[in-house]
Design a protein around this motif. Structure first.
Motif, PDB file in Angstrom:
ATOM      1  N   HIS A 144       0.700  -1.129  -0.045  1.00 33.48           N
ATOM      2  CA  HIS A 144      -0.156   0.042  -0.197  1.00 33.48           C
ATOM      3  C   HIS A 144       0.833   1.177  -0.045  1.00 33.48           C
ATOM      4  CE1 HIS A 144      -3.521  -2.565   0.643  1.00 33.48           C
ATOM      5  NE2 HIS A 144      -3.007  -3.060   1.665  1.00 33.48           N
ATOM      6  N   CYS A 145       1.997   1.270  -0.631  1.00 32.74           N
ATOM      7  CA  CYS A 145       2.800   2.466  -0.663  1.00 32.74           C
ATOM      8  C   CYS A 145       2.493   3.554  -1.407  1.00 32.74           C
ATOM      9  CB  CYS A 145       4.332   2.040  -1.459  1.00 32.74           C
ATOM     10  SG  CYS A 145       5.389   3.422  -1.706  1.00 32.74           S
ATOM     11  N   PRO A 146       2.031   4.623  -0.757  1.00 35.82           N
ATOM     12  CA  PRO A 146       1.577   5.824  -1.292  1.00 35.82           C
ATOM     13  C   PRO A 146       2.424   6.663  -2.144  1.00 35.82           C
ATOM     14  CG  PRO A 146       1.814   6.257   1.010  1.00 35.82           C
ATOM     15  CD  PRO A 146       2.270   4.864   0.749  1.00 35.82           C
ATOM     16  N   TYR A 147       3.816   6.306  -1.989  1.00 33.68           N
ATOM     17  CA  TYR A 147       4.871   7.048  -2.499  1.00 33.68           C
ATOM     18  C   TYR A 147       4.828   6.635  -4.065  1.00 33.68           C
ATOM     19  CZ  TYR A 147       5.208   8.549   2.165  1.00 33.68           C
ATOM     20  OH  TYR A 147       5.082   9.061   3.337  1.00 33.68           O
ATOM     21  N   GLY A 148       4.314   5.400  -4.502  1.00 34.20           N
ATOM     22  CA  GLY A 148       4.331   4.995  -5.787  1.00 34.20           C
ATOM     23  C   GLY A 148       5.828   4.353  -6.268  1.00 34.20           C
ATOM     24  N   TYR A 149       6.509   3.696  -5.139  1.00 36.23           N
ATOM     25  CA  TYR A 149       7.797   2.941  -5.410  1.00 36.23           C
ATOM     26  C   TYR A 149       7.415   1.740  -5.905  1.00 36.23           C
ATOM     27  CZ  TYR A 149      12.059   1.058  -4.713  1.00 36.23           C
ATOM     28  OH  TYR A 149      13.742   0.528  -4.797  1.00 36.23           O
TER      29      TYR A 149
END
Length: 57
Positions: A43-48
């Motif tokens: 659920h990475c909100p940083y888009g990695y």
């Protein structure tokens, strides 16, 4: 980063458990933490993107 009263994880808000018993951090937790750990979190909100090593967002 966290104050003494907010350093405890809250089930359902900061994480949930998969049927296999793994702890999965939520997008809300990642945003509270304030940075990307570059582990390819679900659920990475940083888009990695762990496969490319780059940020998509």
């Amino acid at each position: 980063m966290y104050s003494q009263n907010s350093d405890k994880l809250i089930k359902g808000e900061d994480y949930y458990l998969t049927p296999e018993g793994y702890k999965v951090f939520t997008e809300a937790y990642h945003l509270k933490r304030g940075y990307c750990c570059k582990s390819g979190c679900r659920h990475c909100p940083y888009g990695y993107d762990k496969k490319t090593g780059e940020f998509k967002k």
